[in-house]
Motif scaffolding. Structure first.
Motif, PDB file in Angstrom:
ATOM      1  N   LEU A   1       0.727  10.118  -2.706  1.00  0.00           N
ATOM      2  CA  LEU A   1      -0.432  10.624  -1.972  1.00  0.00           C
ATOM      3  C   LEU A   1      -0.104  10.812  -0.497  1.00  0.00           C
ATOM      4  O   LEU A   1      -0.518  11.798   0.119  1.00  0.00           O
ATOM      5  CB  LEU A   1      -1.616   9.664  -2.120  1.00  0.00           C
ATOM      6  CG  LEU A   1      -2.295   9.593  -3.488  1.00  0.00           C
ATOM      7  CD1 LEU A   1      -3.392   8.537  -3.460  1.00  0.00           C
ATOM      8  CD2 LEU A   1      -2.874  10.943  -3.877  1.00  0.00           C
ATOM      9  N   ASP A   2       0.647   9.867   0.085  1.00  0.00           N
ATOM     10  CA  ASP A   2       0.991   9.956   1.501  1.00  0.00           C
ATOM     11  C   ASP A   2       1.792  11.215   1.813  1.00  0.00           C
ATOM     12  O   ASP A   2       1.691  11.768   2.910  1.00  0.00           O
ATOM     13  CB  ASP A   2       1.796   8.726   1.932  1.00  0.00           C
ATOM     14  CG  ASP A   2       0.934   7.486   2.096  1.00  0.00           C
ATOM     15  OD1 ASP A   2      -0.309   7.641   2.153  1.00  0.00           O
ATOM     16  OD2 ASP A   2       1.482   6.376   2.173  1.00  0.00           O
TER      17      ASP A   2
ATOM     18  N   LYS B   1      -9.086   4.210  -3.729  1.00  0.00           N
ATOM     19  CA  LYS B   1      -9.322   5.538  -3.178  1.00  0.00           C
ATOM     20  C   LYS B   1      -9.196   6.626  -4.237  1.00  0.00           C
ATOM     21  O   LYS B   1      -9.571   7.768  -4.014  1.00  0.00           O
ATOM     22  CB  LYS B   1      -8.366   5.804  -2.020  1.00  0.00           C
ATOM     23  CG  LYS B   1      -6.907   5.882  -2.386  1.00  0.00           C
ATOM     24  CD  LYS B   1      -6.010   5.950  -1.170  1.00  0.00           C
ATOM     25  CE  LYS B   1      -6.014   4.666  -0.391  1.00  0.00           C
ATOM     26  NZ  LYS B   1      -5.073   4.679   0.745  1.00  0.00           N
ATOM     27  N   ARG B   2      -8.688   6.259  -5.414  1.00  0.00           N
ATOM     28  CA  ARG B   2      -8.578   7.202  -6.524  1.00  0.00           C
ATOM     29  C   ARG B   2      -9.813   7.193  -7.414  1.00  0.00           C
ATOM     30  O   ARG B   2     -10.040   8.137  -8.157  1.00  0.00           O
ATOM     31  CB  ARG B   2      -7.346   6.869  -7.372  1.00  0.00           C
ATOM     32  CG  ARG B   2      -6.016   6.961  -6.631  1.00  0.00           C
ATOM     33  CD  ARG B   2      -4.919   6.283  -7.448  1.00  0.00           C
ATOM     34  NE  ARG B   2      -3.582   6.507  -6.932  1.00  0.00           N
ATOM     35  CZ  ARG B   2      -3.019   5.808  -5.968  1.00  0.00           C
ATOM     36  NH1 ARG B   2      -3.702   4.836  -5.389  1.00  0.00           N
ATOM     37  NH2 ARG B   2      -1.785   6.063  -5.567  1.00  0.00           N
TER      38      ARG B   2
ATOM     39  N   PRO C   1      -5.277  -0.369  -2.875  1.00  0.00           N
ATOM     40  CA  PRO C   1      -4.620   0.945  -2.852  1.00  0.00           C
ATOM     41  C   PRO C   1      -5.080   1.894  -3.950  1.00  0.00           C
ATOM     42  O   PRO C   1      -4.964   3.123  -3.801  1.00  0.00           O
ATOM     43  CB  PRO C   1      -3.131   0.589  -3.024  1.00  0.00           C
ATOM     44  CG  PRO C   1      -3.015  -0.797  -2.513  1.00  0.00           C
ATOM     45  CD  PRO C   1      -4.301  -1.469  -2.918  1.00  0.00           C
TER      46      PRO C   1
ATOM     47  N   ASN D   1       0.825  -1.204   0.000  1.00  0.00           N
ATOM     48  CA  ASN D   1       0.000   0.000   0.000  1.00  0.00           C
ATOM     49  C   ASN D   1       0.861   1.256   0.000  1.00  0.00           C
ATOM     50  O   ASN D   1       0.579   2.220  -0.720  1.00  0.00           O
ATOM     51  CB  ASN D   1      -0.914  -0.014   1.227  1.00  0.00           C
ATOM     52  CG  ASN D   1      -1.878   1.152   1.252  1.00  0.00           C
ATOM     53  OD1 ASN D   1      -2.904   1.142   0.594  1.00  0.00           O
ATOM     54  ND2 ASN D   1      -1.553   2.175   2.036  1.00  0.00           N
TER      55      ASN D   1
ATOM     56  N   ASP E   1       1.065   4.215  -2.671  1.00  0.00           N
ATOM     57  CA  ASP E   1       0.514   5.487  -2.206  1.00  0.00           C
ATOM     58  C   ASP E   1       1.571   6.510  -1.803  1.00  0.00           C
ATOM     59  O   ASP E   1       1.221   7.534  -1.210  1.00  0.00           O
ATOM     60  CB  ASP E   1      -0.386   5.249  -0.982  1.00  0.00           C
ATOM     61  CG  ASP E   1      -1.775   4.781  -1.377  1.00  0.00           C
ATOM     62  OD1 ASP E   1      -2.058   4.706  -2.584  1.00  0.00           O
ATOM     63  OD2 ASP E   1      -2.569   4.475  -0.468  1.00  0.00           O
TER      64      ASP E   1
ATOM     65  N   ILE F   1      -8.379  12.683  -2.226  1.00  0.00           N
ATOM     66  CA  ILE F   1      -8.451  11.272  -1.874  1.00  0.00           C
ATOM     67  C   ILE F   1      -9.872  10.947  -1.427  1.00  0.00           C
ATOM     68  O   ILE F   1     -10.451  11.655  -0.607  1.00  0.00           O
ATOM     69  CB  ILE F   1      -7.443  10.939  -0.750  1.00  0.00           C
ATOM     70  CG1 ILE F   1      -6.012  11.235  -1.222  1.00  0.00           C
ATOM     71  CG2 ILE F   1      -7.574   9.477  -0.318  1.00  0.00           C
ATOM     72  CD1 ILE F   1      -4.973  11.108  -0.129  1.00  0.00           C
TER      73      ILE F   1
END
Length: 316
Positions: A96-97, A158-159, A155, A89, A93, A222
């Protein structure tokens, strides 16, 4: 952010004072954090449906207790596969993270671990999980391998979808099938009902977890169930938890659980209801505490189901 000492490298929502930050060799700390060893709630929540399923299987089989070997295998497998899933994940990500306050201190977006090193670490953890899975019968092995599909796609959900927690539920609840398959070499209605209940439980508690990130998620674009439900957050979690209790109760009844098991389902329901009453839409710190309390809710249910197996074994 440097990983030079435990406190600087510590991830924002990790357990304060965890042994990873105090005792682990400094070079290993980023990898232990990548595997979420400093956040044990994750593997607990992955483990508990496995243990529920093993306890229900013991009740149905008339065994005096859940299979201890299976319980131990599920523990090792949950830690390994939680770590592998989290590593995967975080690789997917990492960009994004870096945009979210709570997650930008993770090992990949903070530069403590390279993507290549993380991928190698992922393989090691997956091999441990595979070694555990191969200890079970053929049906359980096939069921376990099938869990890789929701793990692989989660993962990216969420997009593209407003309720990515539904896919997380498919993955994190999978253990509800494994205990039964490991005991009987097949899947029967109680296992499927337990799986449905566990999915609803996961969606509920992960919606609570997502409350921490609502503001950052809105900025980064997100998607999450917390954003989707908005002002209806408590109602939505209540519905999820209500479905969880309903399906778990039906599973317990279908497996032949008695009064002790029913009491456990009632205590499980009371714990979830307490979470709903305490939930606040923008209270991130409170949401994290409520999310973590699901370990206790799950343990209450497991201990009651295991006790029901013991009681029936003695009286049968």
């Amino acid at each position: 952010m440097s990983g030079g000492n435990g406190e600087q490298g510590r991830v924002a929502d990790a357990v304060a004072g965890h042994w990873v930050d105090r005792l682990a060799p400094r070079r290993l700390r980023p990898y232990l954090r990548l595997a979420r060893i400093d956040r044990p709630i994750g593997w607990w929540l992955l483990l508990l449906p496995c243990w529920w399923s093993a306890a229900l299987a013991a009740i149905r089989a008339g065994a005096p207790y859940p299979n201890p070997w299976h319980l131990a295998l599920f523990l090792v497998g949950a830690v390994a596969m939680r770590g592998a899933g989290s590593t995967y994940n975080d690789i997917a990500d990492r960009d994004l993270d870096a945009q979210v306050e709570r997650t930008r201190s993770r090992p990949l977006p903070s530069g403590q671990v390279s993507p290549r090193a993380a991928a190698a670490f992922l393989v090691v953890q997956a091999l441990i999980g595979l070694a555990v899975l191969l200890q079970f019968n053929g049906t359980a092995i096939l069921v376990g391998m099938a869990s890789l599909l929701p793990v692989a796609i989660y993962p990216f959900m969420k997009r593209v979808m407003p309720l990515p927690q539904a896919v997380l539920g498919l993955a994190f609840a999978w253990g509800a099938l494994m205990g039964w398959a490991g005991a009987f070499g097949r899947l029967d209605p109680p296992a499927l009902l337990l799986y449905a209940g566990a999915i609803a439980w996961v969606v509920g508690y992960d919606t609570i977890y997502a409350v921490q990130d609502i503001e950052d998620d809105e900025i980064a674009g997100i998607r999450s169930s917390a954003r989707l439900f908005g002002s209806r957050l408590r109602l939505a979690v209540a519905v999820c938890y209500g479905l969880a209790v309903l399906f778990v109760a039906l599973a317990a009844r279908g497996a032949g659980a008695g009064l002790v098991g029913a009491l456990g389902v009632g205590l499980f329901a009371a714990h979830l209801g307490r979470q709903v009453l305490r939930l606040r839409e923008r209270d991130g710190r409170g949401a994290l505490a409520l999310f973590r309390s699901n370990r206790d809710a799950g343990l209450i249910l497991f201990l009651a189901l295991a006790a029901d197996a013991v009681r029936q074994g003695w009286t049968g």
